[in-house]
Enzyme design. Structure first.
Site, PDB file in Angstrom:
ATOM      1  N   ASP A   1       2.395   4.546   1.345  1.00 25.71           N
ATOM      2  CA  ASP A   1       1.593   4.206   2.518  1.00 25.71           C
ATOM      3  C   ASP A   1       0.665   3.056   2.141  1.00 25.71           C
ATOM      4  O   ASP A   1      -0.199   3.203   1.274  1.00 25.71           O
ATOM      5  CB  ASP A   1       0.788   5.428   2.965  1.00 25.71           C
ATOM      6  CG  ASP A   1       0.159   5.247   4.335  1.00 25.71           C
ATOM      7  OD1 ASP A   1       0.414   4.215   4.978  1.00 25.71           O
ATOM      8  OD2 ASP A   1      -0.603   6.140   4.760  1.00 25.71           O
TER       9      ASP A   1
ATOM     10  N   ASP B   1       4.337  -0.172   7.538  1.00 31.97           N
ATOM     11  CA  ASP B   1       3.483   0.020   6.367  1.00 31.97           C
ATOM     12  C   ASP B   1       3.681   1.349   5.644  1.00 31.97           C
ATOM     13  O   ASP B   1       2.904   1.685   4.755  1.00 31.97           O
ATOM     14  CB  ASP B   1       2.005  -0.120   6.760  1.00 31.97           C
ATOM     15  CG  ASP B   1       1.564   0.913   7.783  1.00 31.97           C
ATOM     16  OD1 ASP B   1       2.438   1.532   8.422  1.00 31.97           O
ATOM     17  OD2 ASP B   1       0.350   1.093   7.940  1.00 31.97           O
ATOM     18  N   GLU B   2       4.711   2.106   5.994  1.00 36.88           N
ATOM     19  CA  GLU B   2       4.946   3.336   5.234  1.00 36.88           C
ATOM     20  C   GLU B   2       6.423   3.701   5.250  1.00 36.88           C
ATOM     21  O   GLU B   2       7.165   3.362   6.175  1.00 36.88           O
ATOM     22  CB  GLU B   2       4.096   4.498   5.756  1.00 36.88           C
ATOM     23  CG  GLU B   2       4.404   4.936   7.164  1.00 36.88           C
ATOM     24  CD  GLU B   2       3.637   6.194   7.544  1.00 36.88           C
ATOM     25  OE1 GLU B   2       3.540   7.126   6.723  1.00 36.88           O
ATOM     26  OE2 GLU B   2       3.132   6.242   8.683  1.00 36.88           O
TER      27      GLU B   2
END
Length: 362
Positions: free
Chosen positions: A10, A105-106
């Protein structure tokens, strides 16, 4: 027993961190990426300097400014974030091809068998974080465990720039102390219901039988029963089925005139048709979404024998759904159109969520 090795990566305040990396004048400052506070802007993400004041994602920008008067508001640069996300994905692929992106983003990574033969998921997570830091000048937090749920929770424990490992022998004790609001599928309403029942932690949930959990919380109760015992059998899925494609806009001012609403619907029909064409998808169900000034929301859907494949058909059926929504003169703050019920094999491909959601921030 052979355990899987799962990593959840993350990125830390991703959009804001990219802005601070690219623009030195933002470094160390409270940055809010999203729409302007003068309108109906919404926070996409905030730097850690802004989060200290209580600024959070999905918060109205106006509220963010009240909490942090010194905040610098930056409009999102999604093309840049997508490019950076692709570079992060390249780093992942050095170790495994079993990658399930959840957003820009993860992502989950299954490194049970890694390309480099390292063997240690903890070591791999450390190398990935180091590569992201050295090559992209960004930081990421990682959670490592034997299943997806625990890995995701672990990645949040030492944010920012943290690495947390929760091994098999620790999972049940970890789940027992976990607050119920951290469980998958538990929103504010469900958490409130649980707390009214005296259920505050995983340990409290564990006292209930599977039948009791299902009776109170439906099918998700089965998941609660398993996960509090450390059982999560979901696999990391490199490709996930696209169930719908949609467009929605929150207006700068509420719209009440039918002509204004039809004009917005026409524009959305063109954009939605373009997205379908780009992904080579056709779906048989069109859904209209409306949110009123008082935030009440309604949806209307219609399915056709043949798939929607052009803007004209989307526009016509959308207009019919709008006419049948019985607005009674109410003003509309949000309008959206979505296509679902795909039957093409192309519907199974990597998901790129949060790729260009400018509508959320206007």
């Amino acid at each position: 027993m052979m355990h899987r090795k799962i990593i959840h990566i993350d990125m830390d305040a991703f959009y804001a961190s990219v802005e601070q990396r690219d623009f030195p004048e933002y470094r160390g400052k409270p940055i809010v990426v999203g729409g302007p506070p003068q309108g109906r802007g919404v926070v996409a993400t905030a730097s850690y300097e802004a989060r200290k004041f209580g600024v959070r994602s999905a918060m109205p920008s106006k509220k963010a400014l009240e909490l942090c008067p010194e905040a610098l508001f930056v409009f999102p640069r999604f093309d840049v974030y997508k490019e950076v996300s692709a570079k992060i994905r390249e780093i992942f692929r050095r170790y495994t091809d079993i990658i399930e992106p959840l957003s820009l983003d993860e992502a989950y990574l299954d490194v049970t068998e890694d390309k480099k033969g390292i063997g240690s998921a903890l070591e791999i997570a450390g190398e990935i974080r180091q590569a992201i830091k050295e090559e992209l000048q960004l930081t990421a937090s990682a959670g490592v465990s034997v299943n997806k749920f625990v890995a995701k929770i672990a990645s949040d424990i030492q944010k920012p720039d943290g690495l947390t490992f929760i091994g098999p022998s620790r999972i049940e004790a970890f789940m027992e102390q976990l607050p119920v609001e951290k469980f998958f599928g538990v929103g504010k309403v469900t958490a409130g219901k649980m707390k009214q029942m005296g259920l505050h932690t995983g340990g409290d949930l564990k006292k209930l039988s599977e039948e009791e959990l299902v009776r109170h919380f439906g099918k998700t109760g089965r998941f609660y029963y398993k996960i509090v015992r450390g059982i999560d059998e979901r696999e990391v899925q490199p490709s996930r089925e696209i169930k719908s494609i949609s467009i929605e806009d929150t207006f700068a001012r509420d719209l009440a005139e039918p002509a204004d609403l039809l004009r917005e619907l026409d524009r959305q029909a063109e954009k939605l048709s373009g997205r379908l064409e780009k992904r080579m998808l056709k779906g048989k169900t069109l859904t209209l979404k409306l949110k009123f000034t008082d935030f009440k929301q309604v949806t209307r859907s219609r399915s056709l024998p043949e798939p929607f494949c052009d803007a004209l058909t989307i526009r016509k059926v959308g207009a019919d759904l709008l006419a049948g929504a019985d607005l009674q003169g109410k003003a509309i703050r949000l309008l959206g159109l979505g296509i679902s019920n795909f039957n093409q094999p192309d519907a199974a491909r990597p998901v790129k969520r949060a790729a260009n959601q400018l509508d959320l921030f206007l």
